[in-house]
Write an enzyme that holds these catalytic residues in place. Structure first.
Site, PDB file in Angstrom:
ATOM      1  N   SER A   1       0.837  -1.199   0.000  1.00 52.83           N
ATOM      2  CA  SER A   1       0.000   0.000   0.000  1.00 52.83           C
ATOM      3  C   SER A   1       0.873   1.251   0.000  1.00 52.83           C
ATOM      4  O   SER A   1       1.627   1.499   0.944  1.00 52.83           O
ATOM      5  CB  SER A   1      -0.918   0.025   1.224  1.00 52.83           C
ATOM      6  OG  SER A   1      -1.487   1.323   1.328  1.00 52.83           O
TER       7      SER A   1
ATOM      8  N   HIS B   1      -1.009  -1.131  -4.398  1.00 49.72           N
ATOM      9  CA  HIS B   1      -2.308  -0.854  -3.770  1.00 49.72           C
ATOM     10  C   HIS B   1      -2.400   0.645  -3.502  1.00 49.72           C
ATOM     11  O   HIS B   1      -1.553   1.210  -2.804  1.00 49.72           O
ATOM     12  CB  HIS B   1      -2.432  -1.659  -2.471  1.00 49.72           C
ATOM     13  CG  HIS B   1      -3.776  -1.544  -1.813  1.00 49.72           C
ATOM     14  ND1 HIS B   1      -4.868  -2.309  -2.199  1.00 49.72           N
ATOM     15  CD2 HIS B   1      -4.213  -0.755  -0.805  1.00 49.72           C
ATOM     16  CE1 HIS B   1      -5.906  -1.992  -1.446  1.00 49.72           C
ATOM     17  NE2 HIS B   1      -5.544  -1.049  -0.596  1.00 49.72           N
TER      18      HIS B   1
ATOM     19  N   ASP C   1      -4.682   3.738  -2.088  1.00 48.16           N
ATOM     20  CA  ASP C   1      -5.809   4.041  -1.206  1.00 48.16           C
ATOM     21  C   ASP C   1      -6.319   5.463  -1.419  1.00 48.16           C
ATOM     22  O   ASP C   1      -5.620   6.424  -1.099  1.00 48.16           O
ATOM     23  CB  ASP C   1      -5.363   3.883   0.257  1.00 48.16           C
ATOM     24  CG  ASP C   1      -5.161   2.431   0.633  1.00 48.16           C
ATOM     25  OD1 ASP C   1      -6.106   1.645   0.475  1.00 48.16           O
ATOM     26  OD2 ASP C   1      -4.050   2.084   1.072  1.00 48.16           O
TER      27      ASP C   1
ATOM     28  N   MET D   1      -8.951   8.253  -0.369  1.00 43.55           N
ATOM     29  CA  MET D   1      -9.837   8.612   0.759  1.00 43.55           C
ATOM     30  C   MET D   1     -10.348  10.034   0.575  1.00 43.55           C
ATOM     31  O   MET D   1      -9.589  10.927   0.211  1.00 43.55           O
ATOM     32  CB  MET D   1      -9.072   8.537   2.070  1.00 43.55           C
ATOM     33  CG  MET D   1      -8.433   7.195   2.331  1.00 43.55           C
ATOM     34  SD  MET D   1      -7.513   7.227   3.881  1.00 43.55           S
ATOM     35  CE  MET D   1      -6.782   5.595   3.868  1.00 43.55           C
TER      36      MET D   1
ATOM     37  N   HIS E   1      -8.173   1.227  -4.390  1.00 43.30           N
ATOM     38  CA  HIS E   1      -9.166   0.998  -3.337  1.00 43.30           C
ATOM     39  C   HIS E   1      -9.845   2.330  -3.021  1.00 43.30           C
ATOM     40  O   HIS E   1      -9.245   3.211  -2.425  1.00 43.30           O
ATOM     41  CB  HIS E   1      -8.421   0.436  -2.116  1.00 43.30           C
ATOM     42  CG  HIS E   1      -9.273   0.223  -0.910  1.00 43.30           C
ATOM     43  ND1 HIS E   1      -8.732  -0.007   0.343  1.00 43.30           N
ATOM     44  CD2 HIS E   1     -10.620   0.179  -0.735  1.00 43.30           C
ATOM     45  CE1 HIS E   1      -9.703  -0.176   1.219  1.00 43.30           C
ATOM     46  NE2 HIS E   1     -10.861  -0.053   0.598  1.00 43.30           N
TER      47      HIS E   1
ATOM     48  N   MET F   1     -12.103   4.576  -1.032  1.00 42.08           N
ATOM     49  CA  MET F   1     -12.810   4.798   0.239  1.00 42.08           C
ATOM     50  C   MET F   1     -13.490   6.149   0.121  1.00 42.08           C
ATOM     51  O   MET F   1     -13.107   7.122   0.786  1.00 42.08           O
ATOM     52  CB  MET F   1     -11.817   4.729   1.402  1.00 42.08           C
ATOM     53  CG  MET F   1     -11.390   3.300   1.712  1.00 42.08           C
ATOM     54  SD  MET F   1      -9.846   3.218   2.642  1.00 42.08           S
ATOM     55  CE  MET F   1      -8.687   3.337   1.305  1.00 42.08           C
TER      56      MET F   1
ATOM     57  N   MET G   1     -11.792  -5.778   4.777  1.00 40.65           N
ATOM     58  CA  MET G   1     -11.046  -4.834   5.610  1.00 40.65           C
ATOM     59  C   MET G   1     -10.791  -5.485   6.962  1.00 40.65           C
ATOM     60  O   MET G   1     -11.736  -5.878   7.664  1.00 40.65           O
ATOM     61  CB  MET G   1     -11.832  -3.534   5.804  1.00 40.65           C
ATOM     62  CG  MET G   1     -11.974  -2.683   4.548  1.00 40.65           C
ATOM     63  SD  MET G   1     -10.419  -2.330   3.707  1.00 40.65           S
ATOM     64  CE  MET G   1      -9.476  -1.524   4.995  1.00 40.65           C
TER      65      MET G   1
ATOM     66  N   PHE H   1      -6.888   4.724   7.871  1.00 36.21           N
ATOM     67  CA  PHE H   1      -5.516   4.971   8.322  1.00 36.21           C
ATOM     68  C   PHE H   1      -4.665   3.715   8.171  1.00 36.21           C
ATOM     69  O   PHE H   1      -5.163   2.613   8.378  1.00 36.21           O
ATOM     70  CB  PHE H   1      -5.503   5.398   9.801  1.00 36.21           C
ATOM     71  CG  PHE H   1      -6.368   6.597  10.063  1.00 36.21           C
ATOM     72  CD1 PHE H   1      -5.869   7.883   9.870  1.00 36.21           C
ATOM     73  CD2 PHE H   1      -7.693   6.442  10.459  1.00 36.21           C
ATOM     74  CE1 PHE H   1      -6.669   8.999  10.083  1.00 36.21           C
ATOM     75  CE2 PHE H   1      -8.510   7.559  10.675  1.00 36.21           C
ATOM     76  CZ  PHE H   1      -7.990   8.833  10.488  1.00 36.21           C
TER      77      PHE H   1
ATOM     78  N   ASP I   1      -6.893  -6.464   3.816  1.00 38.74           N
ATOM     79  CA  ASP I   1      -6.331  -5.114   3.859  1.00 38.74           C
ATOM     80  C   ASP I   1      -6.388  -4.534   5.270  1.00 38.74           C
ATOM     81  O   ASP I   1      -7.470  -4.263   5.789  1.00 38.74           O
ATOM     82  CB  ASP I   1      -7.122  -4.223   2.889  1.00 38.74           C
ATOM     83  CG  ASP I   1      -6.502  -2.846   2.727  1.00 38.74           C
ATOM     84  OD1 ASP I   1      -5.420  -2.596   3.288  1.00 38.74           O
ATOM     85  OD2 ASP I   1      -7.117  -2.018   2.017  1.00 38.74           O
TER      86      ASP I   1
HETATM   87  C1  DX5 Z   1      -6.625   1.478   5.280  1.00 35.44           C
HETATM   88  C2  DX5 Z   1      -6.137   1.211   3.885  1.00 35.44           C
HETATM   89  C3  DX5 Z   1      -5.039   0.239   3.836  1.00 35.44           C
HETATM   90  C4  DX5 Z   1      -3.795   0.682   4.558  1.00 35.44           C
HETATM   91  C5  DX5 Z   1      -3.109  -0.527   5.091  1.00 35.44           C
HETATM   92  O1  DX5 Z   1      -7.736   2.272   5.241  1.00 35.44           O
HETATM   93  O2  DX5 Z   1      -7.172   0.721   3.073  1.00 35.44           O
HETATM   94  O3  DX5 Z   1      -4.726  -0.173   2.515  1.00 35.44           O
HETATM   95  O4  DX5 Z   1      -2.912   1.415   3.753  1.00 35.44           O
HETATM   96  O5  DX5 Z   1      -2.071  -0.109   5.869  1.00 35.44           O
HETATM   97  P1  DX5 Z   1      -1.394  -1.059   6.941  1.00 35.44           P
HETATM   98  O6  DX5 Z   1      -0.836  -2.216   6.186  1.00 35.44           O
HETATM   99  O7  DX5 Z   1      -0.354  -0.185   7.544  1.00 35.44           O
HETATM  100  O8  DX5 Z   1      -2.461  -1.478   7.916  1.00 35.44           O
HETATM  101 ZN    ZN Z   2      -6.588  -0.229   1.077  1.00 34.23          ZN
END
Ligand code: DX5
Ligand code: ZN
Length: 227
Positions: free
Chosen positions: A13, A38, A40, A42, A71, A73, A142, A148, A180
């Protein structure tokens, strides 16, 4: 009978990468045993945090030698599907909780030429995917509350992996199971043993002394022997 070892796909990620200088981290992933990037996204509404958007995604895409696993969010993801395609997403995952018309959104993603994934928050039961299962390429479970990096793995996810594996079989779906959140070198083998196909790892990779070696460790999990 010859025994085969099935190893998981690994998707670092980029949320935990160095945003002041992304290129060395992108090149590290390119040269490592990782399978996907990956990414993310947000929006500060679906989750209580804002990460990055199209300019960063496009910049990573320019240098990435591996597919972008994006991904989302965000609320109303259906508004931005062509933009994410143009920005370089190969696989686009939307949240079940953010989609009123999930069936329509999944088909729209696939019509654009991307693979379609659905993510479930920790409280969302796997069974809710029963009627869409046959049409999706990936389910992202998840294992933390999204928003985070660096949070602790929620152990109940292991139960959900097993339930999802059964649902995949019942619906004859080809969906991959992606995990994840909170995946690290201490728990990855248990997660793969439970049935995970794809491991997302942010902080455990980028905060480690040797990120490429950590990716190699995750990649070399054993998912049991197949006849
Ligand atoms: C969280 C994200 C994850 C995150 C995982 O909301 O979707 O992809 O980056 O990070 P770690 O591996 O540090 O939990
Ligand atoms: Zn993610």
């Amino acid at each position: 009978m010859k025994a085969k070892i099935k190893t998981p796909l690994v998707a670092p990620s980029m949320l935990s990468a160095n945003f002041a200088n992304l290129l060395p981290d992108i090149e590290m992933v390119n040269q490592s045993q990782a399978d996907w990037f990956h990414m993310d996204i947000m929006d500060g509404r679906f989750v209580p945090n804002i990460s990055f958007g199209f300019p960063v995604l496009e910049a990573v895409k320019q240098h990435a030698a591996k597919p972008l696993d994006v991904h989302l969010m965000i609320v109303e993801p259906e508004k931005y599907l062509p933009d994410f395609y143009k920005a370089g997403a190969s696989l686009l995952t939307v949240h079940y909780e953010a989609c009123t018309h999930l069936h329509r959104t999944i088909f729209a993603i696939k019509e654009l030429g991307m693979k379609a994934g659905v993510a479930l928050n920790p409280h969302t039961p796997v069974i809710l995917l029963q009627d869409i299962m046959a049409h999706i390429d990936l389910v992202c479970l998840m294992s933390v509350n999204p928003g985070f990096g660096g949070q602790k793995f929620i152990p109940h996810t292991l139960v959900k992996i097993r339930q999802l594996r059964q649902l995949i079989q019942e619906t004859q779906s080809a969906a991959l199971i992606e995990i994840d959140g909170g995946v690290d070198t201490g728990n990855f083998q248990t997660i793969v043993n439970a049935g995970a196909d794809v491991l997302v790892a942010g902080s455990s990779v980028f905060k480690s002394q040797n990120p490429a070696a950590t990716i190699a460790t995750l990649k070399n999990a054993h998912a049991g022997t197949l006849a």
